[in-house]
Design a protein around this motif. Structure first.
Motif, PDB file in Angstrom:
ATOM      1  N   SER A 281      93.386 -11.463  -9.078  1.00 53.16           N
ATOM      2  CA  SER A 281      93.155 -12.561  -8.132  1.00 53.16           C
ATOM      3  C   SER A 281      94.483 -13.123  -7.617  1.00 53.16           C
ATOM      4  O   SER A 281      94.582 -13.519  -6.451  1.00 53.16           O
ATOM      5  N   THR A 312      85.300  -9.228  -1.191  1.00 55.76           N
ATOM      6  CA  THR A 312      83.907  -9.687  -1.327  1.00 55.76           C
ATOM      7  C   THR A 312      83.313  -9.225  -2.648  1.00 55.76           C
ATOM      8  O   THR A 312      82.696 -10.019  -3.384  1.00 55.76           O
ATOM      9  N   THR A 315      84.919 -11.093  -5.587  1.00 53.99           N
ATOM     10  CA  THR A 315      84.494 -12.488  -5.646  1.00 53.99           C
ATOM     11  C   THR A 315      83.108 -12.603  -6.283  1.00 53.99           C
ATOM     12  O   THR A 315      82.879 -13.439  -7.171  1.00 53.99           O
ATOM     13  N   CYS A 316      82.188 -11.750  -5.838  1.00 50.18           N
ATOM     14  CA  CYS A 316      80.828 -11.785  -6.398  1.00 50.18           C
ATOM     15  C   CYS A 316      80.847 -11.406  -7.881  1.00 50.18           C
ATOM     16  O   CYS A 316      80.183 -12.042  -8.716  1.00 50.18           O
ATOM     17  N   TYR A 339      88.019 -16.567 -10.194  1.00 54.37           N
ATOM     18  CA  TYR A 339      87.023 -16.856  -9.161  1.00 54.37           C
ATOM     19  C   TYR A 339      87.497 -17.997  -8.262  1.00 54.37           C
ATOM     20  O   TYR A 339      87.394 -17.912  -7.022  1.00 54.37           O
ATOM     21  N   LEU A 342      90.099 -16.711  -5.829  1.00 54.41           N
ATOM     22  CA  LEU A 342      89.551 -15.893  -4.742  1.00 54.41           C
ATOM     23  C   LEU A 342      88.816 -16.754  -3.722  1.00 54.41           C
ATOM     24  O   LEU A 342      88.889 -16.492  -2.510  1.00 54.41           O
ATOM     25  N   LEU A 343      88.109 -17.775  -4.185  1.00 54.07           N
ATOM     26  CA  LEU A 343      87.427 -18.668  -3.243  1.00 54.07           C
ATOM     27  C   LEU A 343      88.441 -19.401  -2.366  1.00 54.07           C
ATOM     28  O   LEU A 343      88.211 -19.607  -1.168  1.00 54.07           O
ATOM     29  N   TRP A 346      89.405 -17.094   0.314  1.00 54.47           N
ATOM     30  CA  TRP A 346      88.382 -17.053   1.365  1.00 54.47           C
ATOM     31  C   TRP A 346      88.539 -18.224   2.332  1.00 54.47           C
ATOM     32  O   TRP A 346      88.427 -18.045   3.559  1.00 54.47           O
ATOM     33  N   VAL A 368      78.817 -13.611  -0.678  1.00 59.45           N
ATOM     34  CA  VAL A 368      79.425 -14.513  -1.664  1.00 59.45           C
ATOM     35  C   VAL A 368      78.496 -15.695  -1.933  1.00 59.45           C
ATOM     36  O   VAL A 368      78.302 -16.108  -3.086  1.00 59.45           O
ATOM     37  N   GLN A 413      85.110 -25.356  -6.153  1.00 51.68           N
ATOM     38  CA  GLN A 413      84.199 -24.222  -5.967  1.00 51.68           C
ATOM     39  C   GLN A 413      83.101 -24.558  -4.972  1.00 51.68           C
ATOM     40  O   GLN A 413      82.823 -23.800  -4.045  1.00 51.68           O
TER      41      GLN A 413
END
Length: 1078
Positions: A281, A312, A315-316, A339, A342-343, A346, A368, A413
């Motif tokens: 990440s 993508t 992230t998932c 996580y 990565l968000l 985005w 996502v 988040q």
């Protein structure tokens, strides 16, 4: 030529190098000799005999050991040559030793904080580092790369060889995490350092084989968690490469494309190890944030598409693993950290509409978003509480009251997921609506069944709590996501409907039946699908109506005495959402938007039946909650916060006061009737704030008078009735009496918090009647600390909220009341000792509040919104302030909050009332000067914070200016400022400090120089005369001449001062590290 002729190695020739190092005394020659040896060893290693190598190694080590007074950079260069010899040996033990030597070298040169204390200037340390990073550091990196290349080719490694491999990988990480000096700095950051080398590193780092090596190394060792962290950190640093190392944009594009290819080739098709998540990440985050967007979009389209698809997928995947970590309550939340990162990446991408067309990321956002929702829903729709094998996890544990609420703990988040939901509003809004409607229907059915069971068998227990718990948890997360999708956090800003939501509603407005939409909104007791034409409603309003239906089910359960079956958390979520939504949508101000959605303006706009209905509904919700939630602190607090939202804007308050429920609430609260009297003190304070705000809505005079009579008059009457009883001193400690006093004080704080510019006159007059009586309570409750603190807090709130609006006479009244309070407080605490070093900071809450009060009073001079231009210059509270806080000195060290507040206060006093400082009694004056000196001299020792030191420096300027006005050269303050000149001079010239400190110190320094020009010249002369090195002497002399050249003679003139501060920046850059010794 020197290096070429100095050392000649051949298979049949002995050394011819010993003469120069042994006989030369010139440091530069010795340094070059060591460098030549090192390069020759690398160049002719295969030609050298083993005995010759060992002889050379022994000679170099002996040479260093026998000459302890060698210059540091010469010693380090010789040891570097020894390390090269050891690395080339191929012996694991010897290579480990070489690695240790190199690691020690890197640590020595890496930053000013790690440099050894050897009595040399910071400039010297900085120059050494700069030379080291340009030549030797690059050489170390290339040697390390060679070792890693050798190891990566081997199929199998012994335990010993693996250990060596790990050491060199860590060494590579150390090099790539180097904080490159592009100028001589006193301070360098040691955290989150991005890779920004100079041009000389271009060949070493832009070679594609170097990048490929690190990807190869990681693939080889990825299952070893310790080594994987180093290899991923190396890759993360390479992913942050930027600066002059790139000759042009094309080189950046090539590098980035090659890196992404290597990354995709490494992680595609493999199962990510736990130890890899954070590192991967970090790599992706660096690529997205460091490389300019035009470079990112210039790589081949297919490659960028693959990169986004990979992002993508990761992230998932990380989101699912993070949810599992949360369920298992793991200590090390590696997937959660990955996580979150990565968000954030985005968000960086989707908010850039300049380089990516609208809808570019929609499908990725859908994936996502779906994944997040799925992770937070129970089976069968979701995967919450399921392990990797699909087996239900351990039983839910009771949530601790100290545990942070999900909406706060996961706010970042949720904000990211909410933004992605807006990007894909066409998918996400209907999805949330469907999921909420389905679950509220099931919840309604479950509660009905539970009610029937209780009616049939009152003694039977709860039959299906697991189903209810799952439903509550599902609804909890769906409401949180909906709240973050529909509205933003707006602290200090005007709340606006997100443009994506507005555009979505406008886009579909032609398909919407307004009447059906209003019918669904106004029928929370009915299923949306039961209303004809329900598919032709505005999707955003239908989503709101789904949450209103959840609220209605809860309210009906309360009325049916099923409160014990309800979830307090769901209750909190509902009112949190309604508050967030109301701030943004209710009575939407159409002037703030270029376009407005017709369904929005019809349903929530001004002067509409929809807005009147929803205000009434929300008010009813507040009353319903307050009637049952006295034992649920969190729910009660969120509920009264919703009430404040309804009345804090005048337009909404005008609708609220038209509701009969509002008047009923006001009467019930004013009479202290149950259940409102059972609410906690903070909740009652906020409730009073709301009731006061509502009282300033638009009403006719008679109605307004009636309102205040019903809300405020009972408070005053009860208070006076209690304190005017003849036996009040005897009954004051009775629980019932204390509760009445506490409730009144909390209500007064709430009234003060409701202050606005248009109501301050009325509220101030009302509160002043109480303040006088509160001073009398200080005597009665002098041995009851919690009551004393609450009394002081009333004064703090009044001063904080109202003083900036008060004219001269009213301000004077407040000052006098506060001064009397301070005198009573001082008298009651005279001789009180506070020396318990183990005490908690809360035990000094009274001191903190006193200092906060004084700071608020002094702020009148800075922030004045009163209706008079006259400046209050009466009996300033400066001396009283000093008397009140001098007792705080004994506790400053142990309590940072108290310490900072104390120094804010004395700085305020010096800035606002400098003319009063010389008039202080001798002991107080000395105490104040000592406090200032303590704050300045404790900072280098890290006893106090940099903020405290800056505050002290800011206090010196007005004191010196006051001395300049008075022209009393024998006054104590004049003599004190002369002492401070020396302290500030030493701080700037001889001590390490930050850039922020230079600015604060510079302003004080200039004012002190203007005041004490002769003493300043003497300080400079003394410093120069102590310099033995003529070069340093001349540099310092030139620097000091340039420093004051623009302000000769120095005068208290703004233009000269600004010129001096600019010259000071140049001074610090040129000689700032010259005399600062480490």
């Amino acid at each position: 030529m020197f290096r070429g002729s100095f050392v000649r190695f051949s298979a049949d020739t002995k050394w011819c190098l010993v003469s120069s190092p042994e006989t030369s005394k010139v440091d530069y020659v010795l340094f070059q000799a060591a460098t030549a040896i090192m390069e020759a060893v690398v160049r002719e290693w295969i030609l050298l005999e083993k005995g010759s190598i060992e002889s050379l190694r022994t000679f170099l080590l002996t040479y260093v050991l026998q000459r302890p007074h060698l210059q540091k950079y010469v010693r380090e260069q010789i040891l570097l040559a020894v390390a090269v010899i050891l690395i080339s040996s191929g012996n694991p033990t010897v290579q480990t030793l070489a690695c240790s030597i190199l690691t020690a070298l890197l640590s020595e040169f890496s930053s000013s904080s790690k440099t050894s204390n050897i009595g040399l200037s910071m400039e010297f340390h900085g120059n050494c580092k700069r030379v080291f990073q340009e030549e030797d550091l690059r050489q170390i990196f290339l040697l390390t790369v060679e070792v890693l290349q050798e190891f990566s080719r081997r199929e199998h490694l012994s335990a010993q060889m693996s250990s060596v491999f790990q050491r060199y990988l860590a060494l590579a990480n150390h090099v790539l995490s180097w904080n490159f000096l592009h100028y001589i700095a006193m301070f360098e950051s040691s955290q989150n350092v991005l890779l920004k080398p100079t041009e000389s590193w271009r060949e070493a780092l832009l070679d594609s084989r170097v990048m490929e090596l690190f990807f190869t190394v990681h693939r080889k060792i990825r299952e070893d968690s310790d080594m994987a962290q180093d290899s991923l950190q190396c890759l993360a640093q390479l992913a942050s490469l930027h600066g002059p190392v790139f000759p042009d944009e094309g080189a950046q594009v090539d590098y980035l494309a090659h890196f992404i290819e290597g990354l995709l080739g490494t992680i595609n098709g493999i199962e990510i190890e736990d130890s890899e998540a954070v590192g991967i990440s970090s790599i992706i985050s660096n690529l997205i944030t460091v490389f300019p967007r035009n470079v990112l979009t210039a790589i081949p389209r297919e490659l960028f598409s693959s990169f986004v698809n990979c992002l993508t997928h990761l992230t998932c995947s990380f989101g699912r693993s993070a949810a599992l970590e949360e369920v298992l309550d793991k200590d090390d939340m590696v997937y959660m950290e990955a996580y979150d990162r990565l968000l954030e990446s985005w968000l960086t991408l989707v908010q850039d509409d300049k380089h990516f067309h609208k809808g570019f990321f929609t499908q990725h956002a859908v994936q996502v978003f779906n994944s997040y929702i799925q992770c937070h829903l129970a089976a069968p729709d979701g995967t919450r509480n399921l392990t990797a094998n699909g087996v239900a996890s351990r039983e839910e544990e009771e949530i601790s009251e100290l545990q942070e609420d999900d909406r706060d703990q996961f706010s970042d988040q949720l904000a990211s997921v909410g933004m992605l939901g807006r990007i894909a509003a066409e998918h996400c809004i209907p999805l949330l609506t469907s999921l909420l409607e389905e679950r509220v229907t099931r919840l309604h059915g479950q509660l009905q069944r539970q009610q029937q069971q209780l009616l049939a068998s009152p003694t039977s227990g709860s039959a299906d709590s697991k189903t209810l718990d799952d439903l509550y948890e599902d609804i909890h997360w769906l409401i949180l996501v909906t709240g973050y999708l529909l509205a933003d956090d707006t602290q200090g800003e005007t709340p606006l409907i997100p443009p994506e939501i507005m555009e979505y509603s406008i886009k579909h407005s032609s398909e919407v039946d307004i009447n059906t939409t209003l019918q669904i909104l106004g029928s929370p007791g009915e299923k949306a699908s039961s209303i004809p034409g329900y598919n032709r409603t505005d999707s955003v309003i239908r989503l709101l109506s789904a949450i209103l239906r959840v609220s209605e089910v809860e309210s009906r359960a309360i009325r049916a005495d099923l409160t014990h079956l309800l979830s307090p958390q769901m209750g909190k979520d509902i009112v949190w959402f309604l508050k967030r939504w109301a701030k943004t949508y209710l009575l939407v101000d159409e002037k703030l938007y270029d376009q407005i959605s017709v369904p929005f303006s019809t349903a929530f706009g001004a002067d509409t039946e929809g807005s009147q209905w929803i205000v009434g509904y929300l008010l009813q919700k507040v009353l319903s909650n307050l009637s049952v939630c006295s034992s649920e602190q969190g729910l009660a607090d969120d509920t009264v916060q919703l009430l404040v939202t309804l009345v804090e804007r005048r337009e909404r308050a005008n609708l609220v006061i038209q509701c009969e429920n509002w008047w009923n609430l006001a009467k019930q609260f004013a009479s202290r009737s149950p259940p409102l009297n059972f609410l906690s003190s903070p909740v009652q304070r906020t409730l009073m704030k709301a009731l006061v705000l509502g009282g300033f809505a638009h009403m006719d005079t008679e109605t307004k008078q009636q309102y205040w009579t019903e809300v405020l008059q009972p408070l005053q009457q009860r208070f006076l009735r209690v304190i005017n009883q003849e036996n009040f001193p005897q009954t004051c400690q009775q629980e019932e009496v204390k509760q009445e006093i506490t409730a009144t004080l909390e209500a007064l704080c709430g009234i003060a918090e409701a202050t606005q510019v248009d109501n301050v006159a009325i509220l101030f007059n009302f509160l002043m009647d109480f303040l006088t009586n509160c001073i009398g309570l200080m005597e009665v409750y002098k041995n009851t600390p919690e009551t004393v603190n609450l009394i002081i807090e009333v004064f703090v709130e009044v001063a904080h909220k109202q003083i900036c609006y008060l004219g001269e006479s009213k301000a004077m009244n407040l000052y006098e009341a506060c001064l009397t309070l301070l005198q009573v407080y001082s008298k009651n605490n005279l001789g009180r000792q506070r020396i318990d070093v183990t005490a908690e900071e809360e035990q000094y809450q009274d001191l903190l509040l006193i200092m906060e009060l004084l700071t608020n009073l002094l702020s009148k001079e800075f922030i004045d919104f009163s209706d008079t231009d006259e400046v209050f210059r009466g009996q300033e509270p400066g001396p009283a302030a000093s008397r009140s806080v001098s007792a705080a000195d004994v506790v400053l060290y142990g309590f940072p909050t108290l310490c900072n507040q104390y120094y804010k206060l004395i700085t305020f006093i010096c800035e606002i009332f400098p003319e009063k400082i010389p008039q202080l009694p001798e002991d107080l004056f000395k105490s104040l000067m000592y406090s200032l000196e303590l704050g300045m001299t404790s900072y280098p020792l890290k006893i106090m914070s940099s903020e405290v030191c800056q505050l002290c420096l800011e206090a010196l300027t007005p004191l010196a200016e006051q001395c300049a006005k008075a022209q009393e050269t024998d006054a104590p303050l004049f003599l004190a400022t002369r002492h401070f000149l020396k302290l500030v001079f030493d701080m700037l010239v001889l001590q390490k400090h930050s850039t922020e400190m230079t600015t604060a110190a510079g302003e004080a320094f200039y004012t002190l120089v203007c005041l004490h020009q002769a003493e300043y010249s003497e300080l400079v002369e003394t410093l120069l005369s102590s310099q033995q090195d003529p070069v340093i002497y001349q540099r310092l002399a030139d620097a000091f001449n340039k420093l004051t050249a623009s302000s000769t003679p120095p005068a208290l003139d703004r233009k000269q001062k600004m010129a001096f501060l600019k010259s000071l920046e140049e001074f610090m850059a040129n000689v700032g590290g010259l005399l600062c010794v480490k």
